[in-house]
Enzyme design. Sequence first.
Site, PDB file in Angstrom:
ATOM      1  N   SER A 197       1.093  -1.285   0.046  1.00  0.00           N
ATOM      2  CA  SER A 197       0.347   0.236   0.052  1.00  0.00           C
ATOM      3  C   SER A 197       0.759   1.302  -0.518  1.00  0.00           C
ATOM      4  O   SER A 197       1.701   1.313  -1.025  1.00  0.00           O
ATOM      5  CB  SER A 197      -0.923  -0.347   1.046  1.00  0.00           C
ATOM      6  OG  SER A 197      -2.240   0.966   0.925  1.00  0.00           O
ATOM      7  N   GLU A 217      -9.673  -4.551  -3.299  1.00  0.00           N
ATOM      8  CA  GLU A 217      -9.285  -2.891  -3.167  1.00  0.00           C
ATOM      9  C   GLU A 217      -9.782  -2.515  -2.816  1.00  0.00           C
ATOM     10  O   GLU A 217      -9.270  -1.224  -1.941  1.00  0.00           O
ATOM     11  CB  GLU A 217      -7.669  -2.485  -4.115  1.00  0.00           C
ATOM     12  CG  GLU A 217      -7.053  -3.971  -4.291  1.00  0.00           C
ATOM     13  CD  GLU A 217      -5.364  -3.668  -3.533  1.00  0.00           C
ATOM     14  OE1 GLU A 217      -5.867  -3.495  -2.726  1.00  0.00           O
ATOM     15  OE2 GLU A 217      -4.865  -4.478  -3.563  1.00  0.00           O
TER      16      GLU A 217
END
Length: 576
Positions: A269, A392
């Site tokens: 991330s 996501e």
Amino acid sequence: MAVFFSFIALLAVYTATALPNGDLPVVDLGYELHQVISFNEYGIYNFSNIRYAAPPLDDLRWKMPVAPEKNRAHVQTGDVGQVCPNALPVWALLQIEWLPSYWNHTDFQISTNISSYPYNPLPADGRTTEDCLFLDVLVPKRIFDQNNKKGSEYDQLAPVLVWIHGGGQVSGEKAEYDASGLIQRSMNNEDGIVFVEINYRVSWSLERASRIKLIIMKLGVFDFLAGNIKEDGIANLGLHDQRFALEWVAENIHLFGGDANQVTVMGQSAGARSIAHHITAYGGDKGPVPFQQAIVQSTGWVPHITEEQQKASREQFLSLVGVTTLEEARKLPSEKLIAANTYQSYYTTPWGSFAYGEVVDGSYVPDIPAKLLLEDRFDHDVKVMVGRVQDEGLLFTGPDSNDPSALERYVRDYVQTLDEAANYITDVLYPPIYDGSYDYTDPVQRWALFVGDWSLTCNGDYLRRAFDNEAYSYQFNIPPALHAEDVPYTFFKNGSTLGSIFFNRPVTNTTVAFAIQDWIASFTLHGEPKSDLTPKFPEQGPEALLMDVRMDSIVLIHDRTDGPRCQFGQNFQYRQ
């Protein structure tokens, strides 16, 4: 975005084997002597809390990292841990209630008006301090010993894996996860790898407030504070901390048995986003980056933060601490600055967003990675493996997404006056058709897909195409496959109770965990992901092949990002 809920992530725990302190090795770094703090049941030495930069305090607050002063009077053991100041938005706590209500089709009564909630942040970690620029080196004993025996010329150096933690660049720390299981997996029929994990300044960087209201990724007052970049010269400090640590690895890792010419960086991330910025640093104009390979998991970035937005965020922070300039703020006590940063992050970030992050600074970040990759302005000599999860975007999708017209309003705000682009996004790429033919069956899934594609998923496609389809790509697809649910699999070890970051779901398939670790270890060791537990892992190639990791199988499929959504997204960002 990312491994950002460190308050429920388990800290790394290394079970110390009973070795007398005098039997634990010491490394001479020149500026200090540092001794192993523990030797665990996996045969791994842990050199903990090695200072890699001077304390960023007083005149060095919000300044570039500099080398630490020489301190050889005592042997350092790293027995005192340090965590950079963290902060979380209130929506991050409310999301735990909203998503189950969506899954269970129950009413969600919590207001999406962030300012309506009482100020009740989670208590700070007792190790929190601005003086946090430290790293850990974990090395198998046999690697360390064979390169530090008498007469050794460091001729058996091992590949190195450097972990850059996520956390939306408002939270996180180097030792959130115990890497012992991953390192042990690298030792199957091999000597193994040297593992490095680093702190960098997060939640400490007055930088930006994005027009992308639900997916902005801000870092923090202490790290990515931008404000008047030309005046203060302090943009993107977190990236500079990371780069400084990587250069420390290049200079010192051989002392631990690691090979500076075989360095792989891995991040999830916000950590993966940072790696994308390093690959595109200076537009590729200042030589190679200090690593040879990269593993990026759920890479996220968002474009176009204006100077006005940066200034507004900065001025808000200065008003909270009662000063008008950064020079005045530098003289304030840490406690006051940390409190203001926590308050600002808690209350001023809309649902799904964070408070600070990287900005285009005209130097280290000459533009957003999506544009630099498209313009061929990056280090082409890096070998890349890309990972993501199947869904996501849902983790960053709030209750407003239930409104069928919400995405149209959101996209129109995102593209501002570009009506033709907004209409193309909502009518052609993500039309309100809920029969499953467009990969969603309700407005929430539609919103989540758009957010996931444009802020996270498509970034892997940009990398794939930039590297001539020679990247390796996989997708974690064990339901619900939310953002960051693959992290416990990356750091799994036998007997681990580590769960997913958000809903604390534990690893449910150890074979999958070992397979992912095999891929990471073999890529670090040999530049190619392999595992006896999975089919052959090919490069994506022009066919856009993707390893899909499911509960009951791991299969090779066509990557859905190879299509008009991601291509339009990159070109749209490029044109703005």
